[in-house]
Scaffold this motif. Sequence first.
Motif, PDB file in Angstrom:
ATOM      1  N   ALA A  15       6.426   6.288   5.594  1.00  0.00           N
ATOM      2  CA  ALA A  15       5.192   7.055   5.423  1.00  0.00           C
ATOM      3  C   ALA A  15       4.737   7.032   3.970  1.00  0.00           C
ATOM      4  N   LEU A  16       5.650   7.284   3.044  1.00  0.00           N
ATOM      5  CA  LEU A  16       5.274   7.268   1.634  1.00  0.00           C
ATOM      6  C   LEU A  16       4.785   5.895   1.189  1.00  0.00           C
ATOM      7  N   SER A  17       5.447   4.842   1.630  1.00  0.00           N
ATOM      8  CA  SER A  17       4.995   3.504   1.232  1.00  0.00           C
ATOM      9  C   SER A  17       3.638   3.173   1.849  1.00  0.00           C
ATOM     10  N   SER A  18       3.372   3.642   3.061  1.00  0.00           N
ATOM     11  CA  SER A  18       2.062   3.417   3.678  1.00  0.00           C
ATOM     12  C   SER A  18       0.966   4.178   2.937  1.00  0.00           C
ATOM     13  N   ILE A  19       1.256   5.410   2.556  1.00  0.00           N
ATOM     14  CA  ILE A  19       0.280   6.215   1.815  1.00  0.00           C
ATOM     15  C   ILE A  19      -0.090   5.538   0.499  1.00  0.00           C
ATOM     16  N   LEU A  20       0.869   4.876  -0.116  1.00  0.00           N
ATOM     17  CA  LEU A  20       0.629   4.248  -1.412  1.00  0.00           C
ATOM     18  C   LEU A  20      -0.024   2.864  -1.315  1.00  0.00           C
ATOM     19  N   LYS A  21      -0.133   2.330  -0.109  1.00  0.00           N
ATOM     20  CA  LYS A  21      -0.820   1.038   0.048  1.00  0.00           C
ATOM     21  C   LYS A  21      -2.305   1.222  -0.189  1.00  0.00           C
ATOM     22  N   LYS A  22      -2.858   0.364  -0.991  1.00  0.00           N
ATOM     23  CA  LYS A  22      -4.259   0.502  -1.383  1.00  0.00           C
ATOM     24  C   LYS A  22      -5.199   0.560  -0.180  1.00  0.00           C
ATOM     25  N   ASP A  23      -5.015  -0.326   0.771  1.00  0.00           N
ATOM     26  CA  ASP A  23      -5.983  -0.436   1.871  1.00  0.00           C
ATOM     27  C   ASP A  23      -5.526   0.221   3.171  1.00  0.00           C
ATOM     28  N   PHE A  24      -4.530   1.099   3.107  1.00  0.00           N
ATOM     29  CA  PHE A  24      -4.074   1.783   4.320  1.00  0.00           C
ATOM     30  C   PHE A  24      -5.129   2.816   4.728  1.00  0.00           C
ATOM     31  N   PRO A  25      -5.644   2.745   5.958  1.00  0.00           N
ATOM     32  CA  PRO A  25      -6.793   3.584   6.341  1.00  0.00           C
ATOM     33  C   PRO A  25      -6.467   5.027   6.754  1.00  0.00           C
ATOM     34  N   LEU A  26      -5.218   5.341   7.006  1.00  0.00           N
ATOM     35  CA  LEU A  26      -4.869   6.670   7.544  1.00  0.00           C
ATOM     36  C   LEU A  26      -4.100   7.522   6.542  1.00  0.00           C
ATOM     37  N   LYS A  27      -4.418   7.406   5.277  1.00  0.00           N
ATOM     38  CA  LYS A  27      -3.653   8.113   4.252  1.00  0.00           C
ATOM     39  C   LYS A  27      -3.674   9.623   4.460  1.00  0.00           C
ATOM     40  N   ILE A  28      -4.848  10.195   4.635  1.00  0.00           N
ATOM     41  CA  ILE A  28      -4.941  11.648   4.779  1.00  0.00           C
ATOM     42  C   ILE A  28      -4.227  12.112   6.043  1.00  0.00           C
ATOM     43  N   GLN A  29      -4.405  11.403   7.148  1.00  0.00           N
ATOM     44  CA  GLN A  29      -3.725  11.777   8.392  1.00  0.00           C
ATOM     45  C   GLN A  29      -2.205  11.724   8.220  1.00  0.00           C
ATOM     46  N   LEU A  30      -1.733  10.721   7.492  1.00  0.00           N
ATOM     47  CA  LEU A  30      -0.298  10.573   7.286  1.00  0.00           C
ATOM     48  C   LEU A  30       0.245  11.661   6.350  1.00  0.00           C
ATOM     49  N   ILE A  31      -0.534  12.043   5.359  1.00  0.00           N
ATOM     50  CA  ILE A  31      -0.129  13.133   4.469  1.00  0.00           C
ATOM     51  C   ILE A  31      -0.017  14.434   5.259  1.00  0.00           C
TER      52      ILE A  31
END
Length: 178
Positions: A38-54
């Motif tokens: 989850a943390l690595s996905s949040i830090l990916k520049k183009d990951f579209p679901l950052k807020i949902q994952l947070i």
Amino acid sequence: MSQKPLSPQDWESLIEDFQHGGSRRHKWSSTPSLLDLALSSILKKDFPLKIQLIIFLEEFSDDFPDFDEHFLERLIDALKIIVQSPTDNLHITLSLKDQMLVSTTSIFISTIHQFNIVIIESLVEFLLILINRPNHGPDRQTRGVACECLRELERSHPCLLSDIAGHLWSCVKTSEPM
């Protein structure tokens, strides 16, 4: 050995399964280190679901066996990266920064009783750094959210900020209109 990242569709399914609970949540138990993923996905520049994952981390982080002080340290590192990144209104937005501040604070408030209180010092220190930035432009909103996060930390853990009360008072006095 590096784990294969989950796709946005996988994360959507996982979030839905966790919200549903029961056997649907259990099917993800064989996926190692969802917190790291989850943390690595949040830090990916183009990951579209950052807020949902947070928000997912805020809601379910204490349900994971690898939730520990080390995760909290990595969470603070991720918070620093996101908040200190320039806002581009595409991948890094003010709402992303705000949500990361609020969710990180909420995770600390809800779980700090499980850990050594010293771990919270790095979060408080970072919030103070944000508060002490010059009060102009986009920083104004981030500073306000950081202030609210400190207020909530103090509410949940009275006297947490007693060692820096003088500093906080001087911040308040210098920000008052003349």
